[in-house]
Design an enzyme around this catalytic site. Sequence first.
Site, PDB file in Angstrom:
ATOM      1  N   LYS A  79       0.847  -1.203   0.000  1.00  0.00           N
ATOM      2  CA  LYS A  79       0.000   0.000   0.000  1.00  0.00           C
ATOM      3  C   LYS A  79       0.878   1.248   0.000  1.00  0.00           C
ATOM      4  O   LYS A  79       1.891   1.285   0.701  1.00  0.00           O
ATOM      5  CB  LYS A  79      -0.909  -0.037   1.234  1.00  0.00           C
ATOM      6  CG  LYS A  79      -1.946   1.077   1.310  1.00  0.00           C
ATOM      7  CD  LYS A  79      -2.868   0.904   2.523  1.00  0.00           C
ATOM      8  CE  LYS A  79      -3.920   2.010   2.577  1.00  0.00           C
ATOM      9  NZ  LYS A  79      -4.840   1.870   3.721  1.00  0.00           N
ATOM     10  N   SER A 164     -10.076   2.245   2.914  1.00  0.00           N
ATOM     11  CA  SER A 164      -9.128   2.935   2.071  1.00  0.00           C
ATOM     12  C   SER A 164      -8.158   2.004   1.335  1.00  0.00           C
ATOM     13  O   SER A 164      -7.552   2.410   0.357  1.00  0.00           O
ATOM     14  CB  SER A 164      -8.297   3.913   2.907  1.00  0.00           C
ATOM     15  OG  SER A 164      -7.416   3.208   3.778  1.00  0.00           O
ATOM     16  N   SER A 188     -10.477   0.173   7.247  1.00  0.00           N
ATOM     17  CA  SER A 188      -9.824   0.230   5.929  1.00  0.00           C
ATOM     18  C   SER A 188      -9.152  -1.047   5.453  1.00  0.00           C
ATOM     19  O   SER A 188      -8.695  -1.111   4.311  1.00  0.00           O
ATOM     20  CB  SER A 188      -8.785   1.353   5.912  1.00  0.00           C
ATOM     21  OG  SER A 188      -9.407   2.595   5.758  1.00  0.00           O
TER      22      SER A 188
END
Lengths: 499, 95
Positions: A79, A164, A188
Amino acid sequence: MSDLTKLTMAEARDGLRKKAFTALELTDAFLSAIEQANPVLNAFVLPTPEHARAQAKESDKLIAAGKARPLEGLPIGNKDLFCTKGIRTTACSKILDDFKPPYESTVGQNLWDAGAVMLGKLNNDEFAMGSSNETSAFGSVVSPWRRRGADGKLSADKLVPGGSSGGSSAAVAADLCLAATATDTGGSIRQPAALTGTVGIKPTYGRCSRWGIVAFASSLDQAGPIAKTVRDAAMMLKAMASHDPKDSTSVDAPVPDYEAAIGLGVKGLRVGVPREYRVEGMSKEIEKLWDDGIRWLKDAGATIHDITLPHTKYALPAYYIVAPAECSSNLARYDGMRYGLRVNGENLIDTYEKTRAAGFGKEVRRRILIGTYVLSAGYYDAYYLKAQKVRTLIKRDFDEAWGKVDVVLTPTTPSPAFAFGEKTGDPLAMYLEDIFTVTVNMAGLPGMSVPSGLSSQGTPLGLQLIGKPFDEETLFRTAQVIEDAAGRFRVPAKWWMKG
Amino acid sequence: MQVDEATVRRIARLARIKITDTEAKALEKELSGILDWVRQLDEVDTASVEPMTRVVAQKLKMRDDVVTEGDIADAVTANAPMTDDHYFVVPKIVE
């Protein structure tokens, strides 16, 4: 050779050990899958093929020498919230511009030290603020899943992959990596996992080091993996977790072998079902999913207990005070002076204001302003202090529940994946996506989402398991029982592939 | 809790974010909506409740106060928009 990208992480590990293929072949298979898919799905914001091939070659040497480490040669996505030494890290915000960190995140370093191969940096909501991956400065991520119409055909409507960690969930679901790093401040990891048929675990606060992860809300942020299976998630978390002197909130406790917990079953385990999670307007299919989960665990020998977590409904409003407050403090560092974007103004303050107006997206600006307001003179007690007191009550609810049960079972999300733009008009509608996940962050507990069924439109749904602090092992053994009963859910068609 | 335009502008100034007139108007409504919604916390009696300060009780570790990483001025200034001889170059602060 069969399609290597379809393997689970555990299967790929076995294949490498048996020398059925090399780490370089495995890596190349993923790199070519990314090349085909990324123009459509936008899951990666920065593929790093050369870096990946160099790591894979090193892995092949170690495998040949009989020195393979636990994740040797296994390609994963990272990420873009995790700092990568010398490799652009942006948190998917314009304000970080072309930032190349001079250091690696501890979680990332742990993974590379375990032999994992990084395929690239994954898309996410800007500064991890969002539940649909629609706030990224690099554009939205498209879910590999599509709704099935009444005629049985897949609709062309684009669905969100959750957020997210939307790049992580989409990439894992689309077979663009074996697993991915992710972070979870209010849901998330778990919400995107639920919306894409993948497994996601947010461990106990303090289990993973936060060092080198771009900060959003420091008392809530925690790293964890998104993976194809429960076993794969166990392999990932084992490698990611560690005590780190560089993060004073990371806990100095041994990291158990989570894979060993899989297969222990749930005989005699006490499972709590909190009545407050039966919210008004919850869809019938989510209710059915929850009932299925209860039945599967009961059939496997667990006992089911009704419990009450009376302050559940206050978790979300308290979160939307605590998280913006901490975000406004954390994001104060982006001033255009030492790194990132600078927009020159007439004087210093004008430069700050223009830089931050140009660098932050709409949702991030909104949260900074809310946070600044609740922390401003005269309002601190009414908002932030009040929310931190409510947080004590939320944690107390769980502490009392642990006297009666070992694990809590709830749905992960109130509804299935939604389409682009469906919830962007009203910030409150988007915030409700986190209604079942946010309590876990507020209390610092471990939470896991396991794929458990499909909606009437053929899109994935997940169940959430909540555990006692540092008892991730119980989550893994319970999740495996659900996975065994529910089966795995794969995207019905790789519609983004040409030919 | 209603946030008026003057308050929006005051917060934006405190947060060092430039906002346009149109944005100020829209934010007035959005921030009021969110702040109204969080006021439901007033229903909870917290008179005798301590605020949470840590989610997991643990004692902070102490370390020796020594330089552990030094002589990395190149790395520290590598990402700056403007530098001069390992200094960050910033707009004029003192007239």
